[in-house]
Design a protein around this motif. Structure first.
Motif, PDB file in Angstrom:
ATOM      1  N   UNK A  52      24.090 -21.640  47.595  1.00  0.00           N
ATOM      2  CA  UNK A  52      23.808 -20.207  47.484  1.00  0.00           C
ATOM      3  C   UNK A  52      22.415 -19.971  48.047  1.00  0.00           C
ATOM      4  N   UNK A  53      22.292 -19.058  48.984  1.00  0.00           N
ATOM      5  CA  UNK A  53      21.030 -18.896  49.708  1.00  0.00           C
ATOM      6  C   UNK A  53      20.401 -17.520  49.507  1.00  0.00           C
ATOM      7  N   UNK A  54      20.737 -16.859  48.405  1.00  0.00           N
ATOM      8  CA  UNK A  54      20.192 -15.524  48.141  1.00  0.00           C
ATOM      9  C   UNK A  54      19.996 -15.342  46.643  1.00  0.00           C
ATOM     10  N   UNK A  55      19.201 -14.345  46.273  1.00  0.00           N
ATOM     11  CA  UNK A  55      18.946 -14.020  44.866  1.00  0.00           C
ATOM     12  C   UNK A  55      18.268 -12.652  44.834  1.00  0.00           C
ATOM     13  N   UNK A  56      18.016 -12.166  43.625  1.00  0.00           N
ATOM     14  CA  UNK A  56      17.331 -10.879  43.447  1.00  0.00           C
ATOM     15  C   UNK A  56      15.930 -11.157  42.936  1.00  0.00           C
ATOM     16  N   UNK A  57      15.005 -11.360  43.872  1.00  0.00           N
ATOM     17  CA  UNK A  57      13.621 -11.636  43.507  1.00  0.00           C
ATOM     18  C   UNK A  57      12.894 -10.337  43.152  1.00  0.00           C
ATOM     19  N   UNK A  58      11.836 -10.462  42.360  1.00  0.00           N
ATOM     20  CA  UNK A  58      11.029  -9.291  42.008  1.00  0.00           C
ATOM     21  C   UNK A  58      10.529  -8.630  43.287  1.00  0.00           C
ATOM     22  N   UNK A  59      10.660  -7.323  43.355  1.00  0.00           N
ATOM     23  CA  UNK A  59      10.272  -6.616  44.578  1.00  0.00           C
ATOM     24  C   UNK A  59       8.770  -6.687  44.821  1.00  0.00           C
ATOM     25  N   UNK A  60       7.991  -6.653  43.736  1.00  0.00           N
ATOM     26  CA  UNK A  60       6.535  -6.758  43.837  1.00  0.00           C
ATOM     27  C   UNK A  60       6.112  -8.095  43.223  1.00  0.00           C
ATOM     28  N   UNK A  61       5.598  -9.026  44.014  1.00  0.00           N
ATOM     29  CA  UNK A  61       5.177 -10.320  43.464  1.00  0.00           C
ATOM     30  C   UNK A  61       4.124 -10.144  42.373  1.00  0.00           C
ATOM     31  N   UNK A  62       4.215 -10.963  41.340  1.00  0.00           N
ATOM     32  CA  UNK A  62       3.264 -10.870  40.231  1.00  0.00           C
ATOM     33  C   UNK A  62       1.839 -11.061  40.713  1.00  0.00           C
ATOM     34  N   UNK A  63       1.643 -11.897  41.730  1.00  0.00           N
ATOM     35  CA  UNK A  63       0.298 -12.158  42.239  1.00  0.00           C
ATOM     36  C   UNK A  63      -0.339 -10.924  42.869  1.00  0.00           C
ATOM     37  N   UNK A  64       0.490  -9.947  43.243  1.00  0.00           N
ATOM     38  CA  UNK A  64      -0.039  -8.702  43.802  1.00  0.00           C
ATOM     39  C   UNK A  64      -0.567  -7.766  42.716  1.00  0.00           C
TER      40      UNK A  64
END
Length: 414
Positions: A52-64
């Motif tokens: 599986x090569x996809x997922x629903x990552x957070x749109x805004x990275x926490x580091x931002x």
């Protein structure tokens, strides 16, 4: 509990999700029918030959959003929790309440997985002296609750529930009970998860739980569709501020909705599969509705667990049919994981926020990717934003998890 139930109200919401960096951004994107599912661009996808090569990552990275020190001292799961909690607390007006009367009920399904596996790699490759001293507090499942409690100076308790994909909703059910018991005036509750990592992807794929639509990720999560083939792994967090109505009114707080009930049951059936008869899941819905002083006929909207797995969606339908009977076909049902993917321990908190906003703004959010509805699941599935009408509204949000965990939250318009 007291003989006369207290009215528990929602005064703040916060989230960081695959759809947006805040609760409002996520809600607006949901109403627009957007998908938060995207291809994974990390090198480890090809390195491990993941199926599986996809997922629903957070749109805004926490580091931002967080400081460098915060990202170094917190696992990603706790980072997301802190972001969501800060937004919710400020949204509630940062209640000026005695710290001993502030409680945290925060949940996760897995906890600090990235920290754990990174530390294991470091130990194997570089030796014990290179393992970070903060590793233990970062991998603790209670790390998120602890971080949130320190953020809002909560000294009434920082409690953690871990019940797989029911965790976020169970945290709200616990908060409901704690406020009813009078052990706090304000509770910040929610759930978080950050496990988009090669190991969970490989493991979930091995058990045939994940969709494998690598050629069309945005349309991979398709609850109730005849061609659904599994859930989409997601990450993020949601948080809500809950108070007794008396406390909220005394400080002039804005009120989104009432948390009218929260219940927990267990299947005692199988470690991963839901009870196909849905009796315990149905009992969780029934209890939450009864706590609201209502009947199934009073329910005007359902945010379903609806993961997009062939077995799970039908099992939930059977549970719904047990409770709602002939009333079920006229209840608008939203399956929001079609847009967000499945946040595991964080999903219940996020879907609670969507349910709160649904009754507050009187609109049921859409379910995307439903091309051909499974005839075995004859629900009134909302596919475009739908007005919920005038008068009092009562909605439930369902969450079910591996291990047979069931939790339901009921929200009433205020």
């Amino acid at each position: 509990m007291t003989t006369t139930p207290k009215k528990i109200v929602v005064t703040g919401i916060g989230a960081t999700t695959p759809l947006g960096g805040t609760a409002r951004e996520s809600w607006d994107a949901l109403l627009r029918g957007e998908s938060g599912v995207r291809p994974l661009e990390q090198e480890w996808v090809a390195a491990h030959e993941l199926p599986v090569t996809f997922a629903a990552q957070a749109k805004v990275p926490a580091a931002d959003v967080l400081s460098r020190q915060e990202t170094k001292r917190l696992d990603p799961s706790a980072q997301f929790a802190l972001i969501a909690a800060r937004e919710a607390w400020q949204d509630a007006g940062a209640p000026d309440t005695d710290p001993v009367r502030i409680l945290v009920d925060y949940a996760t399904g897995i906890g600090g997985l990235w920290t754990l596996l990174d530390a294991w790699d470091t130990l194997r490759e570089k030796g014990p002296r290179r393992v970070l001293p903060m590793t233990i507090p970062m991998i603790m499942p209670n790390s998120a609750a602890a971080a949130v409690s320190m953020e809002v100076s909560a000294r009434g308790g920082a409690r953690t529930v871990v019940s797989a994909c029911a965790s976020g909703t169970e945290a709200l059910a616990n908060a409901y009970e704690h406020l009813q018991l009078g052990i706090a005036d304000v509770v910040i509750a929610g759930g978080t998860e950050a496990v988009i990592h090669p190991l969970p992807i490989a493991a979930f794929a091995s058990m045939q739980a994940l969709s494998k639509r690598n050629d069309d990720p945005a349309r991979a999560s398709r609850p109730y569709d005849v061609n659904r083939d599994g859930f989409v792994l997601a990450e993020g967090a949601g948080a809500v501020v809950l108070e007794t109505e008396e406390h909220a009114l005394a400080r002039g707080a804005r009120i989104y909705a009432e948390l009218a009930g929260g219940s927990v049951t267990s299947d005692s059936y199988h470690i991963t599969a839901p009870d196909p008869e849905g009796s315990a899941a149905a009992r969780a819905m029934k209890t939450a509705i009864e706590q609201a002083g209502a009947t199934p006929e009073d329910v005007s909207h359902i945010n379903a667990h609806a993961t997009s797995t062939p077995v799970g969606d039908i099992a939930e339908y059977r549970a719904l049919a047990r409770i709602f009977g002939d009333h079920l076909p006229i209840i608008p049902v939203s399956a929001t994981k079609a847009s967000t993917g499945h946040l595991l321990g964080g999903t219940g908190a996020l879907e609670a926020i969507f349910t709160i906003l649904a009754v507050s703004e009187r609109v049921a959010p859409p379910t995307i990717n439903l091309d051909e509805q499974d005839p075995e699941i004859p629900l009134d599935v909302v596919t475009e934003p739908r007005p919920l009408g005038d008068g009092p509204l009562l909605a439930i949000s369902n969450s079910f998890g591996f291990g047979g965990h069931n939790s339901v939250a009921a929200f009433r318009s205020y």
